[in-house]
Write a protein that holds these residues in place. Structure first.
Motif, short mmCIF file in Angstrom:
data_model
loop_
_atom_site.label_atom_id
_atom_site.label_comp_id
_atom_site.label_asym_id
_atom_site.label_seq_id
_atom_site.Cartn_x
_atom_site.Cartn_y
_atom_site.Cartn_z
N GLU A 75 0.86 -1.17 0.00
CA GLU A 75 0.00 0.00 0.00
C GLU A 75 0.90 1.23 0.00
O GLU A 75 1.87 1.33 0.77
N LEU A 80 -0.03 -5.15 2.42
CA LEU A 80 -1.46 -5.24 2.69
C LEU A 80 -1.78 -6.52 3.45
O LEU A 80 -1.21 -7.57 3.20
N ASP A 91 -6.95 -0.18 -7.34
CA ASP A 91 -6.06 0.24 -6.27
C ASP A 91 -4.95 -0.79 -6.15
O ASP A 91 -4.79 -1.64 -7.04
N SER A 112 -4.66 -3.39 -4.48
CA SER A 112 -5.05 -4.78 -4.23
C SER A 112 -6.11 -5.32 -5.18
O SER A 112 -6.38 -6.52 -5.16
N VAL A 171 -7.18 -2.21 0.74
CA VAL A 171 -6.58 -0.91 1.03
C VAL A 171 -7.47 -0.12 1.96
O VAL A 171 -8.60 0.22 1.63
#
Length: 313
Positions: free
Chosen positions: A37, A48, A73, A75, A308
């Motif tokens: 992240e 993460l 994002d 993830s 996230v």
């Protein structure tokens, strides 16, 4: 920015060889891949953390990670599109996740109770990035039911195919509630995290499946349909077909849906509850054509969540 990139590459060069040594030969797991992240400046905050295998909600997705046709994002990547096949509109979500825990389910109420809820309401309550309906397990008294690792029912429904999603978020399809096939799968070390009873199976091991005319839910008629498929490790396809003239779409047969899932690269694909339950939610919006006033209460959803966490102001 170049210094930050070099720092990330240096960190990966130190960590990944250790992971490679610890992994079993040929093993593939989301835990073998570090996902970082970053803050607004591109600096690493932390690796993460997987979500717990329970019914807790995922982190709230960042509003600025949404676009008209997707979400991204550190993830989770979702690509949305609408395509026409003959006279039917297919609403499609292509999803890639960083960890198996991001493929999740939610129930309308505690198992055993009889309270249903809207798909859109359940999706909002768990911070789903994208969601579809499940198998409406509440509508029947049989079937092997597992949700978020909780085993609720072990009886088999021999007229319905089974979709088992394991600890790696890989799909396994068992035809006609085959007890021996299920036993062999469980004895091989597969751990069921979510199990559904609906179907039919659309694609198994990369092959389109024949659809019996005797299968429930009007398989040869044009209806609103819902399906989920796996295209690769931690890669999935969600499809909701509009029907009954919603968005001028006539719906499709199960065979047409199976052919579509195969053509999109699914190695495993499975039909879920369609008809009035066929709805796809993306963010806070109904992505498919069913209007809010016509949305049906159901017992469960399948959804994808981000890892996230919202950044502190």
């Amino acid at each position: 920015m170049m210094k930050k990139l070099l720092a990330i590459l240096l960190l990966l060069s130190m960590v990944l060889p250790v992971l490679a040594e610890e992994a079993a030969p040929g093993a593939e797991s989301a835990e073998d891949t570090l996902v970082f992240e970053l803050d607004g400046n591109g600096d690493i905050i932390a690796p993460l953390t997987p979500l717990p295998i329970d019914f807790s909600a995922g982190p709230a997705p960042a509003a600025d990670a949404f676009t008209e046709d997707g979400y991204q994002d550190a993830s989770l990547t979702v690509r949305m599109e609408r395509v026409w096949v003959d006279d039917a509109r297919f609403n499609v979500a292509r999803v890639t996740i960083a960890d198996p825990s991001q493929l999740r389910t939610s129930l309308s109420c505690d198992f055993g109770k009889k309270r249903t809820a809207l798909i859109s309401t359940m999706a909002k309550n768990v911070n789903a990035v994208v969601a579809i309906g499940g198998d409406y397990y509440m509508d029947r008294t049989k079937g092997y039911i597992v949700r978020q690792g909780n085993v609720y029912r072990t009886t088999l429904f021999k007229t319905l195919d089974i979709l088992l999603i394991d600890q790696n978020a890989d799909f396994h399809i068992i035809r006609a509630g085959d007890k021996d096939a299920l036993s062999a799968l469980l004895e091989s070390g597969v751990q069921p995290v979510n199990v559904f009873n609906f179907g039919p199976a659309l694609v198994v091991d990369g092959e389109q499946q024949p659809i019996s005319n005797k299968y429930d839910f009007n398989p040869t008629g044009k209806e609103p349909r819902c399906a989920i498929g796996q295209t690769g490790p931690l890669e999935y396809l969600l499809v909701v077909v509009d029907g009954r003239n919603a968005a001028d779409s006539a719906g499709c047969t199960v065979e047409t849906l199976a052919a579509f899932m195969l053509a999109q690269g699914c190695t495993q694909a499975y039909a879920l509850d369609g008809g009035n339950s066929a709805l796809m939610v993306f963010g806070d919006e109904n992505y498919s054509a069913k209007s809010k006033s016509a949305e049906r209460d159901v017992s469960d959803i399948i959804y994808f969540a981000t890892l996230v966490s919202p950044q502190a102001e």
